[in-house]
Design a protein around this motif. Sequence first.
Motif, PDB file in Angstrom:
ATOM      1  N   ARG A 181      50.959 -29.648 -80.404  1.00  0.00           N
ATOM      2  CA  ARG A 181      50.365 -29.862 -79.082  1.00  0.00           C
ATOM      3  C   ARG A 181      50.285 -31.318 -78.644  1.00  0.00           C
ATOM      4  O   ARG A 181      50.162 -31.592 -77.452  1.00  0.00           O
ATOM      5  CB  ARG A 181      48.987 -29.214 -79.045  1.00  0.00           C
ATOM      6  CG  ARG A 181      49.065 -27.676 -79.106  1.00  0.00           C
ATOM      7  CD  ARG A 181      47.683 -27.032 -79.125  1.00  0.00           C
ATOM      8  NE  ARG A 181      46.835 -27.541 -78.064  1.00  0.00           N
ATOM      9  CZ  ARG A 181      45.610 -28.069 -78.248  1.00  0.00           C
ATOM     10  NH1 ARG A 181      45.094 -28.104 -79.457  1.00  0.00           N
ATOM     11  NH2 ARG A 181      44.934 -28.527 -77.239  1.00  0.00           N
TER      12      ARG A 181
ATOM     13  N   ARG B 205      52.794 -31.896 -76.122  1.00  0.00           N
ATOM     14  CA  ARG B 205      52.814 -30.967 -74.997  1.00  0.00           C
ATOM     15  C   ARG B 205      51.631 -31.200 -74.069  1.00  0.00           C
ATOM     16  O   ARG B 205      51.755 -31.215 -72.852  1.00  0.00           O
ATOM     17  CB  ARG B 205      52.782 -29.539 -75.543  1.00  0.00           C
ATOM     18  CG  ARG B 205      52.812 -28.450 -74.498  1.00  0.00           C
ATOM     19  CD  ARG B 205      52.535 -27.102 -75.161  1.00  0.00           C
ATOM     20  NE  ARG B 205      52.547 -26.008 -74.227  1.00  0.00           N
ATOM     21  CZ  ARG B 205      53.592 -25.210 -74.058  1.00  0.00           C
ATOM     22  NH1 ARG B 205      54.688 -25.376 -74.753  1.00  0.00           N
ATOM     23  NH2 ARG B 205      53.538 -24.226 -73.176  1.00  0.00           N
ATOM     24  N   GLU B 206      50.459 -31.363 -74.665  1.00  0.00           N
ATOM     25  CA  GLU B 206      49.239 -31.555 -73.872  1.00  0.00           C
ATOM     26  C   GLU B 206      48.351 -32.592 -74.555  1.00  0.00           C
ATOM     27  O   GLU B 206      47.270 -32.282 -75.051  1.00  0.00           O
ATOM     28  CB  GLU B 206      48.499 -30.233 -73.688  1.00  0.00           C
ATOM     29  CG  GLU B 206      48.493 -29.352 -74.930  1.00  0.00           C
ATOM     30  CD  GLU B 206      47.777 -28.027 -74.700  1.00  0.00           C
ATOM     31  OE1 GLU B 206      47.254 -27.821 -73.598  1.00  0.00           O
ATOM     32  OE2 GLU B 206      47.721 -27.227 -75.644  1.00  0.00           O
TER      33      GLU B 206
ATOM     34  N   GLY C 121      55.744 -29.340 -79.283  1.00  0.00           N
ATOM     35  CA  GLY C 121      55.781 -28.723 -77.970  1.00  0.00           C
ATOM     36  C   GLY C 121      55.424 -27.247 -77.961  1.00  0.00           C
ATOM     37  O   GLY C 121      55.285 -26.652 -76.899  1.00  0.00           O
TER      38      GLY C 121
ATOM     39  N   GLU D 252      53.054 -23.857 -78.535  1.00  0.00           N
ATOM     40  CA  GLU D 252      51.636 -23.606 -78.328  1.00  0.00           C
ATOM     41  C   GLU D 252      50.957 -23.421 -79.677  1.00  0.00           C
ATOM     42  O   GLU D 252      51.561 -22.929 -80.625  1.00  0.00           O
ATOM     43  CB  GLU D 252      51.461 -22.361 -77.469  1.00  0.00           C
ATOM     44  CG  GLU D 252      52.063 -22.571 -76.084  1.00  0.00           C
ATOM     45  CD  GLU D 252      51.504 -21.622 -75.053  1.00  0.00           C
ATOM     46  OE1 GLU D 252      50.395 -21.107 -75.259  1.00  0.00           O
ATOM     47  OE2 GLU D 252      52.206 -21.409 -74.046  1.00  0.00           O
TER      48      GLU D 252
END
Lengths: 218, 108
Positions: free
Chosen positions: A149, A152-153, B9, B11
């Motif tokens: 993550r 990604r965030e 990347g 989840e």
Amino acid sequence: MSSHEHQDHEHHDHHDHDHPHAPPPDADGTLTYYQALELAVTSLLIEKSVFSADEMRRQIEAMDARHAGLGGRLVARAWVDQDFKARALADGSAAAREIGLEIGPLKLIVVENTPEVHNLVVCTLCSCYPRMLLGLPPDWYKSRAYRSRAVREPRAVLREFGTEIPDDIEVRVHDSTADMRYLVLPRRPAGTDGWAEERLAALATRDSMVGVALAQPT
Amino acid sequence: MRSHHDMGGLEAGPVEPTEHDYAPWEKRVDALMMLLSARGHLKVDELRRNVEALGPDAYDTMSYYERWISSITATLIQRGVLTSDEIGRRMSKVEAEHASEIAGRRAS
């Protein structure tokens, strides 16, 4: 070093030295498959003179001596010396060596937090980390959640560490490799004018140099 | 298709801020990697490749240094530094010695 390991060494010394052997298993009574594997491999390698038991001990001591205080020295110097900071941003490895920090062959890249940019370090593929300046990485750095993550965030991940980065500050995420290790140069906390370098170094925590936290005055 | 270790990347759940003091055996595995790589018996890329070769189940269920010692062992066998036979025999010896040490401790 823990007292436990001292006991290991004493135990060693009481043995005859005719044949090399690995340190004994940990004394809590359990020996897992992988612990037995480590002991077997280590003892065979010592027997074959790939390395000695003493070299193994010294290697563990050397790694135990690595801690975030070393990275903190580099950060503090960069905070008080603009020329040094410029050199560190241009060539982190050379700057580390300049102040006597032994970092081995790895390429160190120092990335600077500014009023416009916040940097975060991850290794999505595994666990690469500036271990020579920070010590061994914490478990969370190697966890699936962080590795997945962070790229990604990152702002959400930072919030989970209690670090809120305002929307107008860009967040840059750096994915490490075996050959390129990143160290964040955090922003110098306000109210630290005139502080001695040593005192400043203590403000550069491990987490602030990974980028999940900010350097805070204590 | 991306490989299992290549998780950037994807989840995932929240980051738990976990850490622990490394156990002596974990430090020895780490030292093994450093000593072998300094002596040209292992490259970091080999370490990672052999960790990745463990497969998704092992990757998710084994601890970090369990993966490392498995990978280091695989590399040493691939390079002919050690044989699986001698490792197996030495493990039996280590386990037998441990068992007798525990038995001795209980008896005393």
